[in-house]
Design an enzyme around this catalytic site. Structure first.
Site, PDB file in Angstrom:
ATOM      1  N   ASP A 103       1.735   0.128  -5.953  1.00  0.00           N
ATOM      2  CA  ASP A 103       1.554   0.318  -4.528  1.00  0.00           C
ATOM      3  C   ASP A 103       2.919   0.104  -3.870  1.00  0.00           C
ATOM      4  O   ASP A 103       3.755   1.003  -3.859  1.00  0.00           O
ATOM      5  CB  ASP A 103       0.473  -0.692  -4.103  1.00  0.00           C
ATOM      6  N   LYS A 131       0.758   5.134  -6.008  1.00  0.00           N
ATOM      7  CA  LYS A 131       0.686   5.530  -4.595  1.00  0.00           C
ATOM      8  C   LYS A 131       2.122   5.598  -4.075  1.00  0.00           C
ATOM      9  O   LYS A 131       2.611   4.638  -3.474  1.00  0.00           O
ATOM     10  CB  LYS A 131      -0.066   4.466  -3.784  1.00  0.00           C
ATOM     11  N   VAL A 153      -8.269   2.043  -3.423  1.00  0.00           N
ATOM     12  CA  VAL A 153      -9.196   2.491  -4.462  1.00  0.00           C
ATOM     13  C   VAL A 153      -9.739   1.327  -5.291  1.00  0.00           C
ATOM     14  O   VAL A 153      -9.092   0.287  -5.410  1.00  0.00           O
ATOM     15  CB  VAL A 153      -8.529   3.532  -5.406  1.00  0.00           C
TER      16      VAL A 153
HETATM   17  P1  IMP Z   1       2.266  -3.826  -5.447  1.00  0.00           P
HETATM   18  O1  IMP Z   1       3.001  -5.076  -5.751  1.00  0.00           O
HETATM   19  O2  IMP Z   1       2.125  -3.625  -3.944  1.00  0.00           O
HETATM   20  O3  IMP Z   1       2.800  -2.594  -6.118  1.00  0.00           O
HETATM   21  O4  IMP Z   1       0.780  -4.070  -5.844  1.00  0.00           O
HETATM   22  C1  IMP Z   1       0.307  -3.886  -7.072  1.00  0.00           C
HETATM   23  C2  IMP Z   1      -1.017  -4.602  -7.243  1.00  0.00           C
HETATM   24  O5  IMP Z   1      -1.800  -4.576  -6.042  1.00  0.00           O
HETATM   25  C3  IMP Z   1      -1.840  -3.884  -8.258  1.00  0.00           C
HETATM   26  O6  IMP Z   1      -1.591  -4.394  -9.535  1.00  0.00           O
HETATM   27  C4  IMP Z   1      -3.252  -4.138  -7.770  1.00  0.00           C
HETATM   28  O7  IMP Z   1      -3.719  -5.338  -8.328  1.00  0.00           O
HETATM   29  C5  IMP Z   1      -3.143  -4.287  -6.294  1.00  0.00           C
HETATM   30  N1  IMP Z   1      -3.489  -3.031  -5.578  1.00  0.00           N
HETATM   31  C6  IMP Z   1      -2.646  -2.175  -4.973  1.00  0.00           C
HETATM   32  N2  IMP Z   1      -3.292  -1.129  -4.444  1.00  0.00           N
HETATM   33  C7  IMP Z   1      -4.597  -1.313  -4.735  1.00  0.00           C
HETATM   34  C8  IMP Z   1      -5.781  -0.538  -4.487  1.00  0.00           C
HETATM   35  O8  IMP Z   1      -5.789   0.558  -3.886  1.00  0.00           O
HETATM   36  N3  IMP Z   1      -6.932  -1.058  -4.972  1.00  0.00           N
HETATM   37  C9  IMP Z   1      -6.999  -2.235  -5.645  1.00  0.00           C
HETATM   38  N4  IMP Z   1      -5.916  -2.983  -5.908  1.00  0.00           N
HETATM   39  C10 IMP Z   1      -4.722  -2.534  -5.459  1.00  0.00           C
END
Ligand code: IMP
Ligand code: MG
Length: 175
Positions: A103, A131, A153
């Site tokens: 994300d 994403k 999601v």
């Molecule tokens: P980042 O550090 O923002 O890239 O977040 C990554 C983590 O956030 C992932 O490993 C997920 O556990 C959680 N996450 C991010 N987007 C979603 C989503 O759309 N649904 C559920 N969990 C998410």
């Protein structure tokens, strides 16, 4: 349960077909083994189980780490904490971090920096979902299952407040 509306984004068949393709690429890229699949709990547990079984050479090691970022929110707190570390030494090994979704990129860029310090022979990332619109920190990802729009999601390991992980498809959680 939260009682929110869900809409299927990726069916279980589509997921399984894509995983076969990803596994074939991984087999080509790591023909010798062992390859260490370092999977990030809890979200990636379903993906790593299917990906590992789709890779046809036997020397696939499965290791887990747990990291917390989100709490019970839909947006990242920006704070990354290792809550369960690896119990193997990855020095000199081929390591593939297996994630459910990227994300903001905060979690994976942190994790990549952390594991890099342990001197693996190689270090790459495989994620089922990406994403790209949400990226805050750039991350170099070698294998991506599906690029998806900026929607929250659930299913196939992904949760909202610990619900939905057991669904075999991926769904968008309505507003
Ligand atoms: P980042 O550090 O923002 O890239 O977040 C990554 C983590 O956030 C992932 O490993 C997920 O556990 C959680 N996450 C991010 N987007 C979603 C989503 O759309 N649904 C559920 N969990 C998410
Ligand atoms: Mg996760």
């Amino acid at each position: 349960m939260s009682g929110q509306v869900e809409r299927i984004l990726i069916t279980s068949d589509q997921i399984q077909r894509r995983i076969q393709e990803m596994a074939a690429e991984i087999e080509r890229d790591y023909p010798e083994g062992p390859v260490y699949l370092v999977s990030v709990l809890k979200g990636a547990f379903v993906f790593v189980a299917d990906l590992a079984r789709a890779i046809k050479h036997p020397s696939v090691r499965i290791e887990f780490m747990a990291i917390s970022t989100y709490g019970h929110q839909k947006t990242s707190s920006g704070q990354v904490k290792v809550t369960r570390d690896l119990d193997v030494n990855i020095e000199g090994h081929d390591v593939l971090i297996v994630e459910d979704i990227i994300d903001s990129g905060v979690t994976l860029s942190y994790l990549k920096r952390l594991l890099e310090q342990r001197k693996p022979k190689s270090l790459a990332i495989a994620t089922l979902l990406d994403k790209p619109e949400r990226r805050v920190q750039p991350v170099d990802v070698k294998y991506v299952g599906f690029r998806i729009p900026d929607e929250f999601v659930v299913g196939y390991g992904l949760d909202f407040a610990e619900d939905y992980r057991n669904l075999s498809d991926i769904r968008i959680l309505g507003p």
